[in-house]
Design a protein around this motif. Structure first.
Motif, PDB file in Angstrom:
ATOM      1  N   VAL A  19       0.875  -1.174   0.000  1.00 31.42           N
ATOM      2  CA  VAL A  19       0.000   0.000   0.000  1.00 31.42           C
ATOM      3  C   VAL A  19       0.920   1.234   0.000  1.00 31.42           C
ATOM      4  O   VAL A  19       1.148   1.855   1.021  1.00 31.42           O
ATOM      5  N   PRO A  20       1.459   1.584  -1.171  1.00 32.44           N
ATOM      6  CA  PRO A  20       2.480   2.624  -1.209  1.00 32.44           C
ATOM      7  C   PRO A  20       1.969   4.061  -1.266  1.00 32.44           C
ATOM      8  O   PRO A  20       2.734   4.988  -1.000  1.00 32.44           O
ATOM      9  N   HIS A  21       0.708   4.273  -1.602  1.00 30.44           N
ATOM     10  CA  HIS A  21       0.262   5.649  -1.852  1.00 30.44           C
ATOM     11  C   HIS A  21      -0.980   6.082  -1.089  1.00 30.44           C
ATOM     12  O   HIS A  21      -1.643   7.043  -1.476  1.00 30.44           O
ATOM     13  N   ALA A  22      -1.324   5.419  -0.012  1.00 28.02           N
ATOM     14  CA  ALA A  22      -2.508   5.810   0.757  1.00 28.02           C
ATOM     15  C   ALA A  22      -2.209   6.925   1.755  1.00 28.02           C
ATOM     16  O   ALA A  22      -3.110   7.641   2.175  1.00 28.02           O
ATOM     17  N   ALA A  23      -0.956   7.080   2.124  1.00 29.72           N
ATOM     18  CA  ALA A  23      -0.587   8.080   3.136  1.00 29.72           C
ATOM     19  C   ALA A  23      -0.651   9.504   2.569  1.00 29.72           C
ATOM     20  O   ALA A  23      -0.430   9.731   1.384  1.00 29.72           O
ATOM     21  N   THR A  24      -0.952  10.434   3.441  1.00 33.19           N
ATOM     22  CA  THR A  24      -1.025  11.851   3.033  1.00 33.19           C
ATOM     23  C   THR A  24      -0.122  12.744   3.881  1.00 33.19           C
ATOM     24  O   THR A  24      -0.126  13.950   3.714  1.00 33.19           O
ATOM     25  N   ALA A  25       0.656  12.141   4.770  1.00 30.33           N
ATOM     26  CA  ALA A  25       1.498  12.934   5.677  1.00 30.33           C
ATOM     27  C   ALA A  25       2.639  13.619   4.937  1.00 30.33           C
ATOM     28  O   ALA A  25       3.280  13.034   4.072  1.00 30.33           O
ATOM     29  N   VAL A  26       2.865  14.871   5.296  1.00 28.97           N
ATOM     30  CA  VAL A  26       3.994  15.649   4.803  1.00 28.97           C
ATOM     31  C   VAL A  26       4.624  16.316   6.014  1.00 28.97           C
ATOM     32  O   VAL A  26       3.936  17.007   6.762  1.00 28.97           O
ATOM     33  N   ASP A  27       5.920  16.100   6.206  1.00 31.77           N
ATOM     34  CA  ASP A  27       6.565  16.659   7.385  1.00 31.77           C
ATOM     35  C   ASP A  27       6.776  18.171   7.228  1.00 31.77           C
ATOM     36  O   ASP A  27       6.707  18.720   6.128  1.00 31.77           O
ATOM     37  N   LEU A  34      -6.451   7.098  -1.529  1.00 30.42           N
ATOM     38  CA  LEU A  34      -7.154   7.146  -0.251  1.00 30.42           C
ATOM     39  C   LEU A  34      -7.962   5.884  -0.003  1.00 30.42           C
ATOM     40  O   LEU A  34      -8.602   5.350  -0.914  1.00 30.42           O
ATOM     41  N   PHE A  35      -7.903   5.415   1.208  1.00 31.95           N
ATOM     42  CA  PHE A  35      -8.682   4.285   1.714  1.00 31.95           C
ATOM     43  C   PHE A  35      -8.210   2.919   1.233  1.00 31.95           C
ATOM     44  O   PHE A  35      -8.793   1.917   1.621  1.00 31.95           O
ATOM     45  N   VAL A  36      -7.180   2.842   0.419  1.00 36.33           N
ATOM     46  CA  VAL A  36      -6.647   1.535   0.042  1.00 36.33           C
ATOM     47  C   VAL A  36      -6.099   0.833   1.275  1.00 36.33           C
ATOM     48  O   VAL A  36      -6.227  -0.388   1.411  1.00 36.33           O
ATOM     49  N   ASP A  37      -5.539   1.600   2.197  1.00 37.09           N
ATOM     50  CA  ASP A  37      -5.053   1.004   3.445  1.00 37.09           C
ATOM     51  C   ASP A  37      -6.197   0.363   4.220  1.00 37.09           C
ATOM     52  O   ASP A  37      -6.051  -0.714   4.800  1.00 37.09           O
ATOM     53  N   TYR A  42      -7.397  -3.016   2.601  1.00 32.74           N
ATOM     54  CA  TYR A  42      -6.562  -4.180   2.881  1.00 32.74           C
ATOM     55  C   TYR A  42      -6.174  -4.299   4.351  1.00 32.74           C
ATOM     56  O   TYR A  42      -5.271  -5.060   4.699  1.00 32.74           O
ATOM     57  N   ALA A  43      -6.865  -3.611   5.231  1.00 34.74           N
ATOM     58  CA  ALA A  43      -6.540  -3.609   6.659  1.00 34.74           C
ATOM     59  C   ALA A  43      -6.587  -4.999   7.275  1.00 34.74           C
ATOM     60  O   ALA A  43      -5.810  -5.313   8.183  1.00 34.74           O
ATOM     61  N   SER A  44      -7.453  -5.853   6.804  1.00 37.12           N
ATOM     62  CA  SER A  44      -7.581  -7.192   7.396  1.00 37.12           C
ATOM     63  C   SER A  44      -6.745  -8.240   6.663  1.00 37.12           C
ATOM     64  O   SER A  44      -6.866  -9.435   6.956  1.00 37.12           O
ATOM     65  N   SER A  45      -5.894  -7.825   5.754  1.00 34.18           N
ATOM     66  CA  SER A  45      -5.110  -8.800   4.982  1.00 34.18           C
ATOM     67  C   SER A  45      -4.211  -9.652   5.876  1.00 34.18           C
ATOM     68  O   SER A  45      -3.953 -10.814   5.564  1.00 34.18           O
ATOM     69  N   GLY A  95      -3.169 -14.018   6.614  1.00 29.46           N
ATOM     70  CA  GLY A  95      -1.789 -14.473   6.567  1.00 29.46           C
ATOM     71  C   GLY A  95      -0.859 -13.634   5.723  1.00 29.46           C
ATOM     72  O   GLY A  95       0.308 -13.981   5.555  1.00 29.46           O
ATOM     73  N   ALA A  96      -1.331 -12.548   5.178  1.00 28.93           N
ATOM     74  CA  ALA A  96      -0.491 -11.707   4.324  1.00 28.93           C
ATOM     75  C   ALA A  96       0.340 -10.738   5.163  1.00 28.93           C
ATOM     76  O   ALA A  96      -0.046 -10.360   6.267  1.00 28.93           O
ATOM     77  N   THR A  97       1.459 -10.361   4.607  1.00 27.83           N
ATOM     78  CA  THR A  97       2.282  -9.296   5.181  1.00 27.83           C
ATOM     79  C   THR A  97       1.927  -8.013   4.449  1.00 27.83           C
ATOM     80  O   THR A  97       1.846  -8.008   3.217  1.00 27.83           O
ATOM     81  N   ARG A  98       1.683  -6.940   5.181  1.00 26.51           N
ATOM     82  CA  ARG A  98       1.302  -5.673   4.549  1.00 26.51           C
ATOM     83  C   ARG A  98       2.411  -4.648   4.742  1.00 26.51           C
ATOM     84  O   ARG A  98       2.862  -4.399   5.844  1.00 26.51           O
ATOM     85  N   LEU A  99       2.834  -4.051   3.632  1.00 25.81           N
ATOM     86  CA  LEU A  99       3.785  -2.948   3.642  1.00 25.81           C
ATOM     87  C   LEU A  99       3.016  -1.679   3.321  1.00 25.81           C
ATOM     88  O   LEU A  99       2.337  -1.612   2.290  1.00 25.81           O
ATOM     89  N   GLU A 100       3.141  -0.701   4.184  1.00 25.38           N
ATOM     90  CA  GLU A 100       2.346   0.517   4.035  1.00 25.38           C
ATOM     91  C   GLU A 100       3.232   1.740   4.231  1.00 25.38           C
ATOM     92  O   GLU A 100       3.946   1.836   5.234  1.00 25.38           O
TER      93      GLU A 100
END
Length: 84
Positions: A8-16, A36-39, A42-45, A49-54
């Protein structure tokens, strides 16, 4: 680690605070370019048994799907590409 990896590489909106003044777009554009909302989709992935990279940061700060050779140079006109 699971053999299934959900990215899930593009769901975040944070900018420091350091990068925010460097953005050449408004908040609405930043949100429009996020997945937006892709995270949430796939929240229950992990329950299957899946590994989630976010990603934690907006793709405008760090696009984890792009290498230096894939960046639109006109999007970063003040970056010293020769030194990279």
């Amino acid at each position: 680690m699971s053999p299934v990896v959900v990215s899930v590489p593009h769901a975040a909106t944070a900018v420091d605070a350091v990068d925010e003044p460097l953005l050449l777009c408004d908040q609405q554009t930043l949100l429009r370019d996020a997945d937006l909302f892709v995270d949430r989709l796939y929240a229950s992935s992990h329950e299957m048994g899946a590994t989630r990279l976010e990603a934690s940061w907006s793709r405008y700060v760090l696009d984890v799907n792009r290498g230096l050779h894939e960046v639109d140079l006109s999007a970063c006109p003040n970056w010293d590409w020769a030194s990279q």
